[in-house]
Design a protein around this motif. Sequence first.
Motif, mmCIF file in Angstrom:
data_model
loop_
_atom_site.group_PDB
_atom_site.id
_atom_site.type_symbol
_atom_site.label_atom_id
_atom_site.label_comp_id
_atom_site.label_asym_id
_atom_site.label_seq_id
_atom_site.Cartn_x
_atom_site.Cartn_y
_atom_site.Cartn_z
ATOM 1 N N VAL A 42 30.988 23.072 29.937
ATOM 2 C CA VAL A 42 32.397 22.611 30.156
ATOM 3 C C VAL A 42 33.134 23.586 29.528
ATOM 4 O O VAL A 42 34.335 23.855 30.012
ATOM 5 C CB VAL A 42 32.600 21.090 29.919
ATOM 6 N N MET A 43 32.972 23.724 28.312
ATOM 7 C CA MET A 43 33.756 24.509 27.474
ATOM 8 C C MET A 43 33.898 26.060 28.055
ATOM 9 O O MET A 43 34.891 26.668 28.126
ATOM 10 C CB MET A 43 33.258 24.538 25.953
ATOM 11 N N TYR A 44 32.524 26.548 28.466
ATOM 12 C CA TYR A 44 32.462 27.707 28.934
ATOM 13 C C TYR A 44 33.370 27.816 30.207
ATOM 14 O O TYR A 44 33.958 28.749 30.417
ATOM 15 C CB TYR A 44 31.015 28.227 29.164
ATOM 16 N N SER A 45 33.102 26.818 31.062
ATOM 17 C CA SER A 45 33.932 26.628 32.302
ATOM 18 C C SER A 45 35.588 26.763 31.901
ATOM 19 O O SER A 45 36.126 27.466 32.727
ATOM 20 C CB SER A 45 33.681 25.482 32.996
ATOM 21 N N LEU A 46 35.915 26.114 31.065
ATOM 22 C CA LEU A 46 37.562 26.311 30.790
ATOM 23 C C LEU A 46 37.893 27.762 30.301
ATOM 24 O O LEU A 46 39.029 28.143 30.458
ATOM 25 C CB LEU A 46 37.694 25.117 29.470
ATOM 26 N N THR A 47 36.983 28.455 29.710
ATOM 27 C CA THR A 47 37.283 29.741 29.268
ATOM 28 C C THR A 47 37.594 30.572 30.318
ATOM 29 O O THR A 47 38.578 31.206 30.831
ATOM 30 C CB THR A 47 36.493 30.542 28.591
ATOM 31 N N PHE A 48 36.974 30.172 31.667
ATOM 32 C CA PHE A 48 36.931 31.129 32.968
ATOM 33 C C PHE A 48 38.261 30.409 33.553
ATOM 34 O O PHE A 48 38.966 31.205 34.369
ATOM 35 C CB PHE A 48 35.794 30.626 33.951
ATOM 36 N N PHE A 49 38.420 29.159 33.344
ATOM 37 C CA PHE A 49 39.550 28.426 34.163
ATOM 38 C C PHE A 49 41.046 29.303 33.587
ATOM 39 O O PHE A 49 41.884 29.619 34.279
ATOM 40 C CB PHE A 49 39.625 26.978 34.011
ATOM 41 N N PHE A 50 41.176 29.411 32.319
ATOM 42 C CA PHE A 50 42.097 29.880 31.715
ATOM 43 C C PHE A 50 42.255 31.417 31.781
ATOM 44 O O PHE A 50 43.339 32.033 31.418
ATOM 45 C CB PHE A 50 42.328 29.337 30.245
ATOM 46 N N ALA A 51 41.131 31.993 32.107
ATOM 47 C CA ALA A 51 41.036 33.564 32.422
ATOM 48 C C ALA A 51 41.968 33.525 33.479
ATOM 49 O O ALA A 51 42.659 34.630 33.833
ATOM 50 C CB ALA A 51 39.768 34.082 32.606
ATOM 51 N N ASN A 52 41.703 32.701 34.646
ATOM 52 C CA ASN A 52 42.200 32.888 36.049
ATOM 53 C C ASN A 52 43.568 32.422 36.024
ATOM 54 O O ASN A 52 44.588 32.577 36.998
ATOM 55 C CB ASN A 52 41.314 32.403 37.062
ATOM 56 N N PHE A 53 44.054 31.196 35.313
ATOM 57 C CA PHE A 53 45.151 30.792 35.314
ATOM 58 C C PHE A 53 45.718 31.260 34.103
ATOM 59 O O PHE A 53 45.990 30.672 33.064
ATOM 60 C CB PHE A 53 44.792 29.251 35.304
ATOM 61 N N GLY A 54 45.606 32.688 34.171
ATOM 62 C CA GLY A 54 46.285 33.436 32.858
ATOM 63 C C GLY A 54 46.140 34.573 33.094
ATOM 64 O O GLY A 54 46.268 35.266 34.211
ATOM 65 N N PRO A 55 45.601 35.498 32.083
ATOM 66 C CA PRO A 55 45.715 36.907 32.255
ATOM 67 C C PRO A 55 45.158 37.875 33.414
ATOM 68 O O PRO A 55 45.256 38.737 33.869
ATOM 69 C CB PRO A 55 45.324 37.462 31.076
ATOM 70 N N ASN A 56 43.979 37.281 33.860
ATOM 71 C CA ASN A 56 43.031 37.652 35.035
ATOM 72 C C ASN A 56 43.913 37.968 36.123
ATOM 73 O O ASN A 56 43.801 38.914 36.955
ATOM 74 C CB ASN A 56 41.923 37.147 35.354
ATOM 75 N N ALA A 57 44.894 36.806 36.483
ATOM 76 C CA ALA A 57 45.741 37.158 37.813
ATOM 77 C C ALA A 57 47.062 37.938 37.240
ATOM 78 O O ALA A 57 47.509 38.778 37.951
ATOM 79 C CB ALA A 57 46.239 35.636 38.211
ATOM 80 N N THR A 58 47.489 37.452 36.099
ATOM 81 C CA THR A 58 48.999 38.119 35.888
ATOM 82 C C THR A 58 48.836 39.683 35.765
ATOM 83 O O THR A 58 49.887 40.562 35.826
ATOM 84 C CB THR A 58 49.696 37.579 34.701
ATOM 85 N N THR A 59 47.811 40.070 35.020
ATOM 86 C CA THR A 59 47.487 41.614 34.600
ATOM 87 C C THR A 59 47.466 42.278 36.001
ATOM 88 O O THR A 59 47.815 43.789 36.123
ATOM 89 C CB THR A 59 46.459 41.998 33.997
ATOM 90 N N PHE A 60 47.072 41.643 37.082
ATOM 91 C CA PHE A 60 46.959 42.465 38.303
ATOM 92 C C PHE A 60 48.489 42.362 39.189
ATOM 93 O O PHE A 60 48.940 43.158 39.796
ATOM 94 C CB PHE A 60 46.010 41.574 39.427
ATOM 95 N N ILE A 61 49.167 41.342 38.814
ATOM 96 C CA ILE A 61 50.506 40.969 39.417
ATOM 97 C C ILE A 61 51.760 41.904 38.983
ATOM 98 O O ILE A 61 52.376 42.625 39.715
ATOM 99 C CB ILE A 61 50.666 39.460 39.492
#
Length: 521
Positions: A407-426
């Motif tokens: 669950v904790m590991y999943s949350l790091t993925f969630f906030f990577a994508n609802f976060g810098p993984n998307a915005t650094t591309f945009i």
Amino acid sequence: MAEQQLGVLKALDVAKTQLYHFTAIVIAGMGFFTDAYDLFCVSLVTKLLGRLYYFNPLSEKPGSLPPHVAAAVNGVALCGTLAGQLFFGWLGDKLGRKKVYGITLIMMIVCSVASGLSFGNQAKGVMTTLCFFRFWLGFGIGGDYPLSATIMSEYANKKTRGAFIAAVFAMQGVGILAGGFVALAVSTIFDKKYPAPTYLVDRALSTPPQADYIWRIIVMFGALPAALTYYWRMKMPETARYTALVAKNIKQATQDMSKVLQVELEMEERAEDVVQDPRLNYGLFSKEFARRHGLPLLGCTSTWFLLDIAFYSQNLFQKDIFSAIGWIPKAATMNGIHEVFMIARAQTLIALCSTVPGYWFTVAFIDIMGRFAIQLMGFFMMTVFMFAIAFPYDHWIKPDNRIGFVVMYSLTFFFANFGPNATTFIVPAEIFPARLRSTCHGISAATGKAGAIVGAFGFLYAAQPQDKTKTDAGYPPGIGVKNSLIMLGVINFIGMLFTFLVPEPKGKSLEELSGETEVEK
């Protein structure tokens, strides 16, 4: 100085959301779907490649890829992607977005198919072929980053531009998911058709020779979505911003966008002043560029670099982390085909529950919260969850606590994508001038891939146990999974600090952000 924007670009900025916006999202997004599928599907089959080509009947454990081969298979596509981002980013500003878009797609189709074919059936021939074609596959994928982002930003309206670029990027999550589903389907079919004993029961028969087709089918499937998109990509007109501001053909831009928007647009008399003003035609290596865009470019490159160290470490080595905590059974207790199924199942669950929702949360909130707030929040939460996993790591690996770890590991993925993984591309697709937009996005993306290479190669070695007797075959002792995760947490925190260099593009036109509307009164 007065602000004056070309009428055709103003029309794009205020256009209502209509069918052509969604068509552009799908066409650009399918390229990203293919990118993600091709880059991440290899992590599903590396264990199988080890069993097939590095089998040692005397070993207690199934065959595994030697360190240098594992690093090459995981990292070579990233090296190709880095080179492709720089080259095609530059070419996209020289030849136009549309022309170069077709070239990248053809490369992806040909190299996806070629990756699944091999010279000979010996380890050396197969791995060399796989790595060679995955490098060129990565080269084509690299071109897709700056071009997809630039095309979408230049087509979008001002109000929902962030959501449109984020939707293109969100197809990366769907591509990761598709890789898991294809691997699950193929391994299930082969498991039923060719039942095999576990490695403990019979070492030689635990990986049937037919399993060689599994990884080839999974790798080659990536050519299909790319081939389906090619026709539609070639039908798209060149973006109005490139035609008007770079090619300086305002008449053509007006005609193209009249068709796309289905409205009659008129040519302005003073349009030439805007595109011919010599003060707005500075180059990438000029003092003027450094003054206007130097710090934002540093912000874009540094945050993407730091993010990708953490993001790719996590993504490419999920299977190793899950094996370490016992979520995937020990390799010797499974046959080769079933191991592919178990790895694919674990990665698909993570993608379904955290990776994919994270992308679409960004689509929903980016034009409300803004890019800066989402990136800052994402890096902060990734830091928190990474430390929450890392410091009590010995607690999480106990059988009763594994669900909590996942669950904790999943949350790091969630906030990577609802976060810098998307915005650094945009953001890099929005803040630079049209004639340098694709180049600057390519530079930002390439520094990201440099971070991914550091993550892919570094984590492989760093995560090895400190005890020599417990390391994987051929690896020197590392700092262990726990210390590796602490390091990733620190990297996320530094990424949060560098976010303060990145400007907020929400609600502004591209010309306003890049200063391209400035002309003499």
